[in-house]
Enzyme design. Structure first.
Site, short mmCIF file in Angstrom:
data_model
loop_
_atom_site.label_atom_id
_atom_site.label_comp_id
_atom_site.label_asym_id
_atom_site.label_seq_id
_atom_site.Cartn_x
_atom_site.Cartn_y
_atom_site.Cartn_z
N GLU A 1 28.27 51.18 87.43
CA GLU A 1 27.26 50.13 87.62
C GLU A 1 27.40 49.49 89.00
O GLU A 1 26.42 49.21 89.69
CB GLU A 1 27.37 49.08 86.51
CG GLU A 1 26.98 49.68 85.16
CD GLU A 1 26.93 48.70 84.00
OE1 GLU A 1 26.23 49.00 83.03
OE2 GLU A 1 27.60 47.65 84.06
N ASP B 1 40.10 42.47 73.53
CA ASP B 1 40.79 43.32 74.51
C ASP B 1 42.30 43.16 74.48
O ASP B 1 43.01 43.98 75.07
CB ASP B 1 40.29 42.97 75.92
CG ASP B 1 38.93 43.57 76.21
OD1 ASP B 1 38.36 44.20 75.30
OD2 ASP B 1 38.44 43.40 77.34
N ALA C 1 32.53 44.22 74.29
CA ALA C 1 32.23 42.87 73.82
C ALA C 1 31.99 42.86 72.31
O ALA C 1 32.45 41.96 71.60
CB ALA C 1 31.00 42.36 74.55
N GLY D 1 35.63 37.40 71.71
CA GLY D 1 36.47 37.35 70.51
C GLY D 1 36.66 35.91 70.04
O GLY D 1 36.47 35.59 68.86
N VAL E 1 47.37 28.70 78.46
CA VAL E 1 48.52 28.88 77.55
C VAL E 1 49.59 29.68 78.28
O VAL E 1 49.29 30.70 78.92
CB VAL E 1 48.07 29.61 76.26
CG1 VAL E 1 49.27 30.01 75.42
CG2 VAL E 1 47.14 28.72 75.46
N GLY F 1 41.24 31.39 74.10
CA GLY F 1 40.31 32.29 74.77
C GLY F 1 38.90 32.10 74.24
O GLY F 1 38.66 32.23 73.04
N GLY G 1 36.25 33.90 75.16
CA GLY G 1 35.44 35.09 75.45
C GLY G 1 34.68 35.48 74.19
O GLY G 1 34.48 34.67 73.28
C1 LIG Z 1 32.93 44.17 84.78
C2 LIG Z 1 32.92 44.35 83.30
C3 LIG Z 1 31.81 44.93 82.69
C4 LIG Z 1 31.78 45.11 81.31
N1 LIG Z 1 30.67 45.65 80.73
C5 LIG Z 1 30.57 45.71 79.39
C6 LIG Z 1 29.40 46.18 78.76
O1 LIG Z 1 28.43 46.54 79.43
N2 LIG Z 1 29.35 46.18 77.40
C7 LIG Z 1 30.40 45.77 76.64
O2 LIG Z 1 30.32 45.77 75.42
N3 LIG Z 1 31.54 45.36 77.20
C8 LIG Z 1 31.67 45.32 78.55
N4 LIG Z 1 32.81 44.85 79.14
C9 LIG Z 1 33.96 44.56 78.28
C10 LIG Z 1 33.83 43.22 77.59
O3 LIG Z 1 33.41 42.24 78.49
C11 LIG Z 1 35.18 42.87 77.00
O4 LIG Z 1 35.55 43.88 76.11
C12 LIG Z 1 35.12 41.55 76.28
O5 LIG Z 1 34.85 40.52 77.19
C13 LIG Z 1 36.45 41.28 75.59
O6 LIG Z 1 36.36 40.04 74.95
P1 LIG Z 1 37.67 39.19 74.69
O7 LIG Z 1 37.25 37.99 73.92
O8 LIG Z 1 38.73 40.04 74.14
O9 LIG Z 1 38.16 38.77 76.14
P2 LIG Z 1 37.40 38.02 77.29
O10 LIG Z 1 35.95 38.04 77.12
O11 LIG Z 1 37.97 38.57 78.54
O12 LIG Z 1 37.86 36.51 77.11
C14 LIG Z 1 39.18 36.12 77.29
C15 LIG Z 1 39.19 34.62 77.47
O13 LIG Z 1 40.52 34.18 77.40
C16 LIG Z 1 40.77 33.24 78.42
N5 LIG Z 1 42.18 33.29 78.72
C17 LIG Z 1 42.91 34.36 79.17
N6 LIG Z 1 44.20 34.02 79.30
C18 LIG Z 1 44.31 32.73 78.94
C19 LIG Z 1 45.39 31.81 78.87
N7 LIG Z 1 46.62 32.16 79.20
N8 LIG Z 1 45.15 30.56 78.47
C20 LIG Z 1 43.89 30.17 78.14
N9 LIG Z 1 42.84 30.99 78.18
C21 LIG Z 1 43.04 32.25 78.57
C22 LIG Z 1 39.88 33.70 79.56
O14 LIG Z 1 39.59 32.64 80.46
C23 LIG Z 1 38.66 34.20 78.83
O15 LIG Z 1 37.70 33.19 78.67
C24 LIG Z 1 32.88 44.69 80.52
C25 LIG Z 1 33.99 44.11 81.13
C26 LIG Z 1 34.00 43.93 82.50
C27 LIG Z 1 35.19 43.30 83.14
#
Ligand SMILES: Cc1cc2nc3c(=O)[nH]c(=O)nc-3n(C[C@H](O)[C@H](O)[C@H](O)COP(=O)(O)OP(=O)(O)OC[C@H]3O[C@@H](n4cnc5c(N)ncnc54)[C@H](O)[C@@H]3O)c2cc1C
Length: 691
Positions: free
Chosen positions: A445, A574, A590, A288, A352, A284, A286
């Protein structure tokens, strides 16, 4: 960069004052630069303009060599015209440094440096070649000149001090000697430093260290707040030598050359191959995953970063793609470019599908298995429909990925197109009714941006319908929107939504969704377009690991974010449930994902180096922001809460700052500025195969 900003600002303000009031020019320069010496004779608007423009370009690092050359020329010309006004040669030398050496990485010149020489701009290539020759051949000479000048100044000062009273030293330099009374021991220490260390600086031996005591002496008048002592430019020269080194014409360079020959690893060549290092897999890219990878930059490991997409997505601005304000490329950054400079990372695009717990391997969709020593799962979350996924997902798409955003955008714009083309009044009304399920930040939003688009963004473009008459209904199960914000801000957000004409239904559950509308708390509302912003469910990481999960599917992790019983496997962001926020789970934000990724990386780093691990993960909540529309936003920074226009500006700045990539930041600022002035978003394309 600090030096560049300082000099650029000094010239810029000098230009401003020249435009306004010449008399204050010297004084202003004194406060800004610590030297009232650039002031020169009667001002004229041309010179003021040149100083302002070139100063600004220097600050931005845009065409900085030329800007600096212009400034040096103007200052010398002034001096030639009116010799009564002194020009401090140190200022000229420092400004000249940017002519010779160019500017550092945080600048537009660096950004355009790769592409511009090969562009169609006339003479771009020979000019770039000339500049690089200057850097290679003249910079060492220039640095040698700096060193000799600085050394001579200090040495002569020290020599003068020998002859002075025992408890008096003269600081600082020949033109500006200031007598300071200090205890005799300190006076002789300063004198000794001024006699000995300049020799090291002059020959360039241990220059970065030798410059430190001299820098402190140069700062002494400032530290002691002595009247009329403003010689920061000498300190700046020493700081330049400390940060940039003494250049090729120095003893340090010879010593370094010898050491690199003897010990190749000093030249950045790993003493052992990378593939023999422990393997860390991060799934991932993102917030994290990227946070974890970056925090492992200096760890003795090789990293494989796996993502199903080839880009990192800035989800907080997805709703702007969905409403035509931004294009997908503005909020997504290629993963490879993000880790381009981190040699221990390999990026792999793939999905994955499972984790082989016995063999410590991840299994990709295409069947490939990859072994790991450590695993960090940062796979995020997806929409949850409270068990109605199969029926409702098609009817009410959510917003999590780029494809979701373009799908929402197509459905939204198509609804207006269909309303325009139908002659059936009931159908037209249904097309112009939009329902958003969920009153959290995403729903609020989205509703605000849709209302702005309908009320202003489409005005005058349709002939049979008035887009401003569209109904936008926001359905929230709880008794207020933005339930994670303080109540006062929820009320303000509600008022802002209502001002935009959004119908907010509080304490209302959506009970059913079909092709023609929704049932909200027993009432049927006809609508052809329903969007989902109500619930999320974590990625299947818990299933892959057969680990315990919370009701939202998030893996319940230990205090250090590892999976219970699996100290080498971590879940962050997340996809993890950690009681790291004063005993409560970290929020789905985020910043929480980034902090979690960094913490897991620190734990892995400590294990790799067999150090004691860092303490438990503690989430630091900086605050929450949400925007409702133009000049309407709410900000909760724990100690400070505000709303309205200041909150809106703050929201914009924060989002631009946290976006990945300079290109994206610039693109977003331009789009926003354009939309702000014209009320028109340029990305209103219906693409893909939306129904
Ligand atoms: C519409 C929206 C608005 C938001 N607004 C805000 C905000 O204003 N402020 C804020 O702080 N947070 C906000 N958030 C929340 C924030 O974006 C998330 O909390 C944050 O992105 C979580 O990060 P993460 O690394 O856990 O997951 P993510 O950023 O979701 O990243 C997960 C990654 O894992 C990859 N992945 C998933 N499954 C697989 C797999 N099986 N194999 C390979 N890769 C995989 C995905 O492609 C992705 O790149 C918002 C979320 C959304 C959806």
């Amino acid at each position: 960069m600090v030096l560049r900003l300082w000099i650029g600002l000094a010239f810029f303000l000098s230009g401003v004052v020249l435009w306004t009031d010449l008399d204050t020019r010297t004084q202003l320069l004194s406060t800004v630069t610590g030297a009232g010496v650039l002031a020169s004779g009667s001002g004229d608007y041309l010179t003021g303009s040149i100083e302002m423009l070139a100063g600004l370009l220097l600050i931005l690092g845009l065409g900085a060599r030329f800007a600096a050359a212009l400034l040096v020329t103007v200052a010398m010309w002034f001096h030639a015209q009116q010799p009564g006004f002194g020009i401090d040669s140190t200022w000229l030398l420092l400004t000249g440094w940017f002519v010779i050496a160019g500017v550092g990485p945080i600048s537009f010149d660096r950004l355009f440096g790769l592409g511009l020489p090969e562009s169609a701009v006339v003479f771009a290539k020979p000019i770039a070649r000339f500049c690089s020759l200057l850097s290679v051949w003249i910079v060492p000479l220039y640095l040698l000149g700096f060193r000799i000048l600085v050394s001579w100044a200090f040495f002569s000062n020290g020599f003068g001090n020998i002859k002075g009273a025992a408890n008096t030293v003269y600081v600082f330099l020949p033109d500006y000697w200031v007598a300071v009374e200090v205890p005799g021991a300190i006076a002789s220490a300063i004198t000794s430093i001024e006699l000995v260390f300049p020799a090291f600086v002059a020959i360039g031996l241990a220059t970065r260290f030798s410059a430190i005591p001299l820098l402190l002496i140069a700062l002494l008048p400032e530290l002691l707040s002595l009247e009329g002592t403003t010689h920061l430019q000498w300190a700046a020269m020493l700081a330049l030598l400390m940060t940039g080194g003494p250049g090729r014409l120095s003893a340090d360079h010879l010593v370094w050359k010898f050491l690199r020959k003897r010990y190749p690893e000093l030249a950045g060549k790993a003493p052992f191959p990378l593939n023999e290092l422990p393997h860390v897999i991060v799934v991932g890219a993102g917030f994290g995953g990227i946070g974890a990878v970056r925090a492992l930059r200096h760890a003795p490991c090789r990293i494989t970063l796996i993502d199903r997409h080839n880009y990192h997505l800035f989800q907080p601005l997805l709703y702007q793609v969905a409403t035509g304000g931004l294009s997908p490329a503005d909020i997504a950054t290629p993963i490879r470019s993000m880790v381009r400079n981190q040699a221990n990372v390999t990026v792999l695009m793939g999905r994955v599908q499972e984790i082989d717990k016995e063999a410590d391997a991840v299994v990709l969709e295409n069947g490939r298995r990859i072994d790991f020593d450590y695993l960090i799962l940062a796979t995020g979350a997806r929409h949850g429909y409270f068990g109605r996924d199969d029926d409702w997902e098609k009817l009410a798409p959510g917003l999590k990925k780029i494809d979701d955003a373009t799908e929402l955008r197509s459905r939204l714009l198509l609804a207006f197109e269909n309303a325009e083309s139908t002659t059936n009044a009931t159908l037209r009304r249904d097309y112009l009714s939009f329902v958003i399920v969920g009153g959290g930040p995403t729903g609020v939003e989205l509703a605000g941006a849709m209302a702005e688009l309908a009320r202003h963004g489409l005005s005058g473009e349709f002939r049979n319908i008035d887009p401003a008459s569209a109904r936008i209904i926001l359905v929230q199960a709880g008794d207020r929107v933005l339930p994670t914000f303080p109540e006062s801000l929820s009320r303000k957000a509600l008022r802002s939504l209502e001002r935009l004409g959004v119908e907010v239904r509080l304490n209302s559950m959506v009970e059913d969704i079909d092709d023609d509308g929704v049932v909200i708390a027993g009432e049927r509302v006809a609508s052809k377009t329903v969007f989902w912003a109500a619930g999320v469910i974590a990625s299947p990481a818990g299933k892959w690991l057969a680990a315990a999960t919370d009701p939202a599917g998030r893996v319940i992790v230990e205090a250090d974010l590892s999976i219970p019983g699996r100290p080498n496997v971590f879940a962050v962001g997340d996809t993890a449930a950690s009681s790291s926020w004063k005993g409560k789970p970290a929020p789905g934000l985020a910043s929480a994902a980034k902090q979690g990724g960094e913490h897991a990386a620190r734990v892995v780093h400590a294990m790799l180096e067999e150090r004691s691990p860092p303490g438990p993960f503690v989430y630091e909540h900086a605050g929450s922001l949400a925007t409702i529309g133009r000049k309407a936003a709410v900000v909760d920074l724990n100690v400070l809460r505000f709303s309205g226009a200041p909150a809106w500006w703050f929201w914009g700045l924060v989002h631009v700052f946290f976006l990945a990539g300079t290109r994206n930041r610039i693109a977003v600022m331009i789009q926003w500025a354009w939309a702000y002035i014209t009320y028109r978003g340029g990305m209103r394309l219906i693409t893909g195969g939306s129904r």
